[in-house]
Design a protein around this motif. Structure first.
Motif, PDB file in Angstrom:
ATOM      1  N   LEU A   1      15.307  57.935  -7.374  1.00  0.00           N
ATOM      2  CA  LEU A   1      14.714  58.925  -6.484  1.00  0.00           C
ATOM      3  C   LEU A   1      12.674  58.688  -6.921  1.00  0.00           C
ATOM      4  CD1 LEU A   1      17.027  61.947  -7.010  1.00  0.00           C
ATOM      5  CD2 LEU A   1      16.681  60.412  -5.050  1.00  0.00           C
ATOM      6  N   VAL A   2      12.853  58.866  -8.338  1.00  0.00           N
ATOM      7  CA  VAL A   2      11.170  58.645  -8.259  1.00  0.00           C
ATOM      8  C   VAL A   2      10.902  57.321  -8.037  1.00  0.00           C
ATOM      9  CG1 VAL A   2       9.685  58.468 -10.453  1.00  0.00           C
ATOM     10  CG2 VAL A   2      11.585  60.044 -10.466  1.00  0.00           C
TER      11      VAL A   2
ATOM     12  N   ASP B   1      10.955  59.352 -21.677  1.00  0.00           N
ATOM     13  CA  ASP B   1      11.450  60.069 -22.654  1.00  0.00           C
ATOM     14  C   ASP B   1      12.545  61.210 -22.201  1.00  0.00           C
ATOM     15  OD1 ASP B   1      10.116  58.524 -24.712  1.00  0.00           O
ATOM     16  OD2 ASP B   1       8.742  59.975 -24.989  1.00  0.00           O
ATOM     17  N   TYR B   2      12.094  61.609 -20.962  1.00  0.00           N
ATOM     18  CA  TYR B   2      13.064  62.551 -20.409  1.00  0.00           C
ATOM     19  C   TYR B   2      14.183  62.047 -20.006  1.00  0.00           C
ATOM     20  CZ  TYR B   2      14.966  65.896 -17.207  1.00  0.00           C
ATOM     21  OH  TYR B   2      15.810  66.885 -16.401  1.00  0.00           O
TER      22      TYR B   2
ATOM     23  N   ARG C   1      19.845  61.543 -20.470  1.00  0.00           N
ATOM     24  CA  ARG C   1      20.683  60.904 -19.623  1.00  0.00           C
ATOM     25  C   ARG C   1      20.797  61.095 -18.147  1.00  0.00           C
ATOM     26  NH1 ARG C   1      22.245  57.049 -23.617  1.00  0.00           N
ATOM     27  NH2 ARG C   1      22.635  58.192 -25.453  1.00  0.00           N
ATOM     28  N   LYS C   2      19.502  61.201 -17.615  1.00  0.00           N
ATOM     29  CA  LYS C   2      19.418  61.493 -16.317  1.00  0.00           C
ATOM     30  C   LYS C   2      18.968  60.185 -15.567  1.00  0.00           C
ATOM     31  CE  LYS C   2      19.751  65.954 -16.483  1.00  0.00           C
ATOM     32  NZ  LYS C   2      20.687  66.871 -16.015  1.00  0.00           N
TER      33      LYS C   2
END
Length: 68
Positions: free
Chosen positions: A42-43, A29-30, A35-36
């Motif tokens: 990276l995750v 959701d984040y 829009r990241k």
């Protein structure tokens, strides 16, 4: 300490029910709302390194070392 106002308590309970149940759902959701999308690789790399670190102390360690 004072008691919370009775009028605000149902609002907080309703907001708590709307939260995602899991960390992956909350992260998704984040990413979607802010829009990241550049954070996804990276995750993924951090998760992969964590899994390799956990497996390095198990019986799968000889198989991991042959990959590198």
């Amino acid at each position: 300490m004072t008691e919370p106002n009775e009028a605000t308590r149902p609002d907080l309970e309703a907001a708590a029910r709307q939260c995602p149940d899991s960390l992956p759902a909350e992260l998704w959701d984040y990413f979607r709302e802010n829009r990241k999308w550049w954070l996804l690789p990276l995750v993924a790399v951090l998760l992969l390194l964590g899994v390799l670190w956990l497996l390095s102390s198990s019986a799968a360690a000889p198989f991991i070392y042959t990959v590198f």
